[in-house]
Motif scaffolding. Sequence first.
Motif, PDB file in Angstrom:
ATOM      1  N   ARG A   1       0.828  -1.207   0.000  1.00  0.00           N
ATOM      2  CA  ARG A   1       0.000   0.000   0.000  1.00  0.00           C
ATOM      3  C   ARG A   1       0.864   1.260   0.000  1.00  0.00           C
ATOM      4  NH1 ARG A   1      -3.704  -3.307   2.987  1.00  0.00           N
ATOM      5  NH2 ARG A   1      -2.655  -2.864   4.945  1.00  0.00           N
ATOM      6  N   LEU A   2       2.086   1.128   0.470  1.00  0.00           N
ATOM      7  CA  LEU A   2       2.992   2.286   0.479  1.00  0.00           C
ATOM      8  C   LEU A   2       3.804   2.349  -0.810  1.00  0.00           C
ATOM      9  CD1 LEU A   2       3.968   4.505   2.545  1.00  0.00           C
ATOM     10  CD2 LEU A   2       5.923   3.018   2.955  1.00  0.00           C
ATOM     11  N   ALA A   3       4.316   1.192  -1.225  1.00  0.00           N
ATOM     12  CA  ALA A   3       5.200   1.141  -2.395  1.00  0.00           C
ATOM     13  C   ALA A   3       4.531   0.344  -3.491  1.00  0.00           C
ATOM     14  CB  ALA A   3       6.534   0.483  -2.014  1.00  0.00           C
ATOM     15  N   ALA A   4       3.738   1.001  -4.306  1.00  0.00           N
ATOM     16  CA  ALA A   4       3.022   0.300  -5.367  1.00  0.00           C
ATOM     17  C   ALA A   4       4.008  -0.168  -6.422  1.00  0.00           C
ATOM     18  CB  ALA A   4       1.988   1.224  -5.988  1.00  0.00           C
ATOM     19  N   ARG A   5       3.863  -1.391  -6.857  1.00  0.00           N
ATOM     20  CA  ARG A   5       4.729  -1.888  -7.921  1.00  0.00           C
ATOM     21  C   ARG A   5       3.848  -2.405  -9.047  1.00  0.00           C
ATOM     22  NH1 ARG A   5       7.200  -7.033  -5.023  1.00  0.00           N
ATOM     23  NH2 ARG A   5       9.051  -5.833  -5.216  1.00  0.00           N
ATOM     24  N   SER A   6       4.352  -2.245 -10.250  1.00  0.00           N
ATOM     25  CA  SER A   6       3.602  -2.767 -11.385  1.00  0.00           C
ATOM     26  C   SER A   6       3.769  -4.282 -11.389  1.00  0.00           C
ATOM     27  CB  SER A   6       4.154  -2.176 -12.675  1.00  0.00           C
ATOM     28  OG  SER A   6       5.523  -2.488 -12.765  1.00  0.00           O
ATOM     29  N   ASP A   7       2.817  -4.960 -11.973  1.00  0.00           N
ATOM     30  CA  ASP A   7       2.920  -6.411 -11.959  1.00  0.00           C
ATOM     31  C   ASP A   7       3.737  -6.869 -13.158  1.00  0.00           C
ATOM     32  OD1 ASP A   7       2.649  -8.935 -11.063  1.00  0.00           O
ATOM     33  OD2 ASP A   7       0.714  -9.278 -12.004  1.00  0.00           O
ATOM     34  N   SER A   8       5.035  -6.804 -13.014  1.00  0.00           N
ATOM     35  CA  SER A   8       5.885  -7.156 -14.142  1.00  0.00           C
ATOM     36  C   SER A   8       6.524  -8.514 -13.913  1.00  0.00           C
ATOM     37  CB  SER A   8       6.955  -6.093 -14.335  1.00  0.00           C
ATOM     38  OG  SER A   8       7.688  -5.967 -13.141  1.00  0.00           O
ATOM     39  N   ARG A   9       5.686  -9.505 -13.663  1.00  0.00           N
ATOM     40  CA  ARG A   9       6.216 -10.864 -13.521  1.00  0.00           C
ATOM     41  C   ARG A   9       6.681 -11.372 -14.877  1.00  0.00           C
ATOM     42  NH1 ARG A   9       3.523 -13.502  -8.532  1.00  0.00           N
ATOM     43  NH2 ARG A   9       2.827 -11.593  -7.549  1.00  0.00           N
ATOM     44  N   LEU A  10       7.501 -12.391 -14.827  1.00  0.00           N
ATOM     45  CA  LEU A  10       8.030 -12.948 -16.070  1.00  0.00           C
ATOM     46  C   LEU A  10       6.978 -13.825 -16.739  1.00  0.00           C
ATOM     47  CD1 LEU A  10      11.568 -13.908 -14.760  1.00  0.00           C
ATOM     48  CD2 LEU A  10      10.991 -12.026 -16.284  1.00  0.00           C
ATOM     49  N   SER A  11       6.962 -13.805 -18.066  1.00  0.00           N
ATOM     50  CA  SER A  11       6.049 -14.651 -18.824  1.00  0.00           C
ATOM     51  C   SER A  11       6.511 -16.100 -18.725  1.00  0.00           C
ATOM     52  CB  SER A  11       6.042 -14.221 -20.281  1.00  0.00           C
ATOM     53  OG  SER A  11       7.306 -14.515 -20.855  1.00  0.00           O
ATOM     54  N   ARG A  12       5.617 -16.986 -19.111  1.00  0.00           N
ATOM     55  CA  ARG A  12       5.999 -18.402 -19.093  1.00  0.00           C
ATOM     56  C   ARG A  12       7.162 -18.670 -20.049  1.00  0.00           C
ATOM     57  NH1 ARG A  12       4.091 -23.258 -17.255  1.00  0.00           N
ATOM     58  NH2 ARG A  12       5.155 -24.904 -18.392  1.00  0.00           N
ATOM     59  N   ALA A  13       7.130 -17.999 -21.214  1.00  0.00           N
ATOM     60  CA  ALA A  13       8.223 -18.168 -22.178  1.00  0.00           C
ATOM     61  C   ALA A  13       9.545 -17.739 -21.537  1.00  0.00           C
ATOM     62  CB  ALA A  13       7.948 -17.349 -23.430  1.00  0.00           C
ATOM     63  N   ALA A  14       9.510 -16.626 -20.809  1.00  0.00           N
ATOM     64  CA  ALA A  14      10.731 -16.134 -20.164  1.00  0.00           C
ATOM     65  C   ALA A  14      11.184 -17.112 -19.084  1.00  0.00           C
ATOM     66  CB  ALA A  14      10.481 -14.755 -19.559  1.00  0.00           C
ATOM     67  N   LEU A  15      10.241 -17.643 -18.319  1.00  0.00           N
ATOM     68  CA  LEU A  15      10.602 -18.578 -17.248  1.00  0.00           C
ATOM     69  C   LEU A  15      11.180 -19.872 -17.817  1.00  0.00           C
ATOM     70  CD1 LEU A  15       7.559 -18.098 -14.831  1.00  0.00           C
ATOM     71  CD2 LEU A  15       9.941 -17.532 -14.345  1.00  0.00           C
ATOM     72  N   GLU A  16      10.581 -20.372 -18.903  1.00  0.00           N
ATOM     73  CA  GLU A  16      11.112 -21.600 -19.515  1.00  0.00           C
ATOM     74  C   GLU A  16      12.529 -21.374 -20.006  1.00  0.00           C
ATOM     75  OE1 GLU A  16       8.887 -23.451 -22.608  1.00  0.00           O
ATOM     76  OE2 GLU A  16       7.179 -23.930 -21.336  1.00  0.00           O
ATOM     77  N   THR A  17      12.721 -20.231 -20.653  1.00  0.00           N
ATOM     78  CA  THR A  17      14.047 -19.918 -21.189  1.00  0.00           C
ATOM     79  C   THR A  17      15.064 -19.775 -20.052  1.00  0.00           C
ATOM     80  OG1 THR A  17      12.977 -18.765 -23.010  1.00  0.00           O
ATOM     81  CG2 THR A  17      15.316 -18.303 -22.660  1.00  0.00           C
ATOM     82  N   LEU A  18      14.639 -19.081 -18.995  1.00  0.00           N
ATOM     83  CA  LEU A  18      15.517 -18.929 -17.838  1.00  0.00           C
ATOM     84  C   LEU A  18      15.857 -20.281 -17.228  1.00  0.00           C
ATOM     85  CD1 LEU A  18      14.489 -16.051 -15.422  1.00  0.00           C
ATOM     86  CD2 LEU A  18      16.709 -16.463 -16.453  1.00  0.00           C
ATOM     87  N   ALA A  19      14.862 -21.158 -17.182  1.00  0.00           N
ATOM     88  CA  ALA A  19      15.093 -22.483 -16.596  1.00  0.00           C
ATOM     89  C   ALA A  19      16.178 -23.218 -17.383  1.00  0.00           C
ATOM     90  CB  ALA A  19      13.800 -23.296 -16.587  1.00  0.00           C
ATOM     91  N   VAL A  20      16.077 -23.162 -18.709  1.00  0.00           N
ATOM     92  CA  VAL A  20      17.079 -23.855 -19.532  1.00  0.00           C
ATOM     93  C   VAL A  20      18.461 -23.262 -19.263  1.00  0.00           C
ATOM     94  CG1 VAL A  20      17.807 -24.412 -21.878  1.00  0.00           C
ATOM     95  CG2 VAL A  20      15.369 -24.391 -21.304  1.00  0.00           C
ATOM     96  N   ILE A  21      18.532 -21.929 -19.210  1.00  0.00           N
ATOM     97  CA  ILE A  21      19.836 -21.295 -18.978  1.00  0.00           C
ATOM     98  C   ILE A  21      20.355 -21.625 -17.582  1.00  0.00           C
ATOM     99  CG2 ILE A  21      21.074 -19.091 -18.834  1.00  0.00           C
ATOM    100  CD1 ILE A  21      18.995 -17.988 -20.855  1.00  0.00           C
ATOM    101  N   ALA A  22      19.467 -21.525 -16.604  1.00  0.00           N
ATOM    102  CA  ALA A  22      19.902 -21.728 -15.216  1.00  0.00           C
ATOM    103  C   ALA A  22      20.480 -23.118 -15.002  1.00  0.00           C
ATOM    104  CB  ALA A  22      18.728 -21.491 -14.262  1.00  0.00           C
ATOM    105  N   TYR A  23      19.846 -24.134 -15.589  1.00  0.00           N
ATOM    106  CA  TYR A  23      20.295 -25.502 -15.324  1.00  0.00           C
ATOM    107  C   TYR A  23      21.393 -25.963 -16.262  1.00  0.00           C
ATOM    108  CZ  TYR A  23      16.440 -26.110 -12.066  1.00  0.00           C
ATOM    109  OH  TYR A  23      15.603 -25.990 -10.999  1.00  0.00           O
ATOM    110  N   ARG A  24      21.546 -25.300 -17.392  1.00  0.00           N
ATOM    111  CA  ARG A  24      22.543 -25.769 -18.359  1.00  0.00           C
ATOM    112  C   ARG A  24      23.706 -24.818 -18.527  1.00  0.00           C
ATOM    113  NH1 ARG A  24      19.869 -29.203 -22.922  1.00  0.00           N
ATOM    114  NH2 ARG A  24      21.962 -28.916 -23.730  1.00  0.00           N
TER     115      ARG A  24
END
Lengths: 249, 208, 208
Positions: free
Chosen positions: B75-98
Amino acid sequence: MLSAARSLLFRLPAYEGPLDLLLQLIRKSKVDIYDIPIAEITRQYMATVELWQSMDLAVAGEYLVMAATLVEIKSRLLLPAPPPAEGDDTEEDPRAELVRRLVEYERYASVVDGLKGLESYRRDLYFRAAMEDPEAYLLPVPEAALDGRALLAALQRALEAAGVKDALVTAVVPRRRLSLRMKMAEVLRRLRSSAEGALFSDFFEVPCRRYEIVLLFLAVLELLRVGKVRAVQRNPLADIRLTAVQEAA
Amino acid sequence: MSQAAEVECLLFVAGEPLQLADLARAMQCDPMDVEEALRELQVELGARGSGLQVLAIAGGYQLATRTEYADTVARLAARSDSRLSRAALETLAVIAYRQPTTQPEIEAVRGVSVGGVLKTLQERRLIVDAGRKATMGRPILYVTTQEFLHYFGLKEIADLPPLDDADVSAIVGKVAASAQPAPRSGGADPQEPGTAPQDDAPIGEASS
Amino acid sequence: MSQAAEVECLLFVAGEPLQLADLARAMQCDPMDVEEALRELQVELGARGSGLQVLAIAGGYQLATRTEYADTVARLAARSDSRLSRAALETLAVIAYRQPTTQPEIEAVRGVSVGGVLKTLQERRLIVDAGRKATMGRPILYVTTQEFLHYFGLKEIADLPPLDDADVSAIVGKVAASAQPAPRSGGADPQEPGTAPQDDAPIGEASS
């Protein structure tokens, strides 16, 4: 028919590519991923892609490449098995490469929910000075990673943010532009120009900035205090009529 | 004056993850004493029902609010909802583990082109360019960053949920013994993200 | 969950003095309850010998370290490898491209107060005070330093990547126009950081 098309439309963005679509078809059909009934799955896959095309949806090339692959596997399965190569005791299943890719893709896709969970959890944590920039990771910028481009990117970030926060930007202007003295002179000049003076509300022109309201209010108070203006209010909450006090000739 | 209070002051003013060495230098004491002080501080914060907690995150320690208070803070620090898309998460997962890994390798795994997603992830500093692979075309190698760890609230890469390795290699052996090279330690092992890329080992038939 | 912990979280994330009204809004309670929570928090911090305290400062409330820990904190601030925060980097970027520029102008661009960041940047000798602007309030003009060039590996300011993106220029123009007393060419053009500031022109008919 329409509802089927509509539900597909809604589901379309849910597919992250041909492998994702294939996996979902396999799951829906409740078949063993290591023994895919290739003819049936290919039929379903083609039906989906054709439906998209009939709805004028741009189907990404990757989906079409996969369609070709499926058809090729299907045709190879129909052919009589070639004589086993010398020294090779296992016979390569035409589906093996596809299955390997599906399994590999599923490994990574399956951790996405875990990552989503971590992301949500982390977003419920706030760090020092988060109010200034809730999206910042609050990590120092490593010196070695900095160059002019980083600086340019930082400026662009700041400017984009400023573009959004228009109100904050414009609010800076007045601080040095208007003084109480100027406002007093303005009010007095306007009141002197007319015998019956003016209503207090007449001074507010919409849109009116907060600092102008405050400044105007202060100017009127000051003019009243020094006796250059008279204010009359007929009854509570009624508009206030201001008149200039006639200067002794 | 107590060491727990000292460490509290340091974490408070830094506002970014501090490493044990930073803390030890400022407190002029042994890193082991710092660890003890961190534990004490965490216990004290819990005991008095503080809104704050000590986190081990992105390779260091940082003070943060507890999740119960997320709504109040929001309520004090409003943030936009800029969560990562599923495509971004899948890509990150591949990078993170490999990691380190290249665009062609990621595309081979995901079956789609990932150029746009990679650009977004780089802009958000979640991945970074770490040189080039010594294979044909010399593709750029990508690795995850400290910001990646911070974004997911992880202390180190090993804290990622495990990719079910054993299972998969068994499966791979069953269906495609000939298609898969011997299970290698490099890419798939989340415990060793820093393992030097074995140059031109054909990573999972990326080019097929 | 307690109100003392809620208020602690809010003061922690703010990093600047918060007024009772801000706190009450975020906590969805009465300002008197906030005052009670602040007192409770202060008592709790004291009771457990925390390194932090609640200060009533600049018309609001703020968390701060206790004076006993000033030396410890100073040793952290002095660490040689301390790096630039994102806020510092953005502020520095604005100064680099618009120099000479003033605090109000930087704040107009960034939308937040930058007093603390400017102090840090000055302490690190990345920017320096270069006189005062001949406008109302005579704000200090800031420019970047040789150390700044060194830090970013630049030979001279002209080596900064050009700001040629149309969108960005448009925003720069807009921001500059609103931050400047009047839409003049000098301030609005980031390509001409050296343009001398013009005198404050009296506003319209107000000058009787």
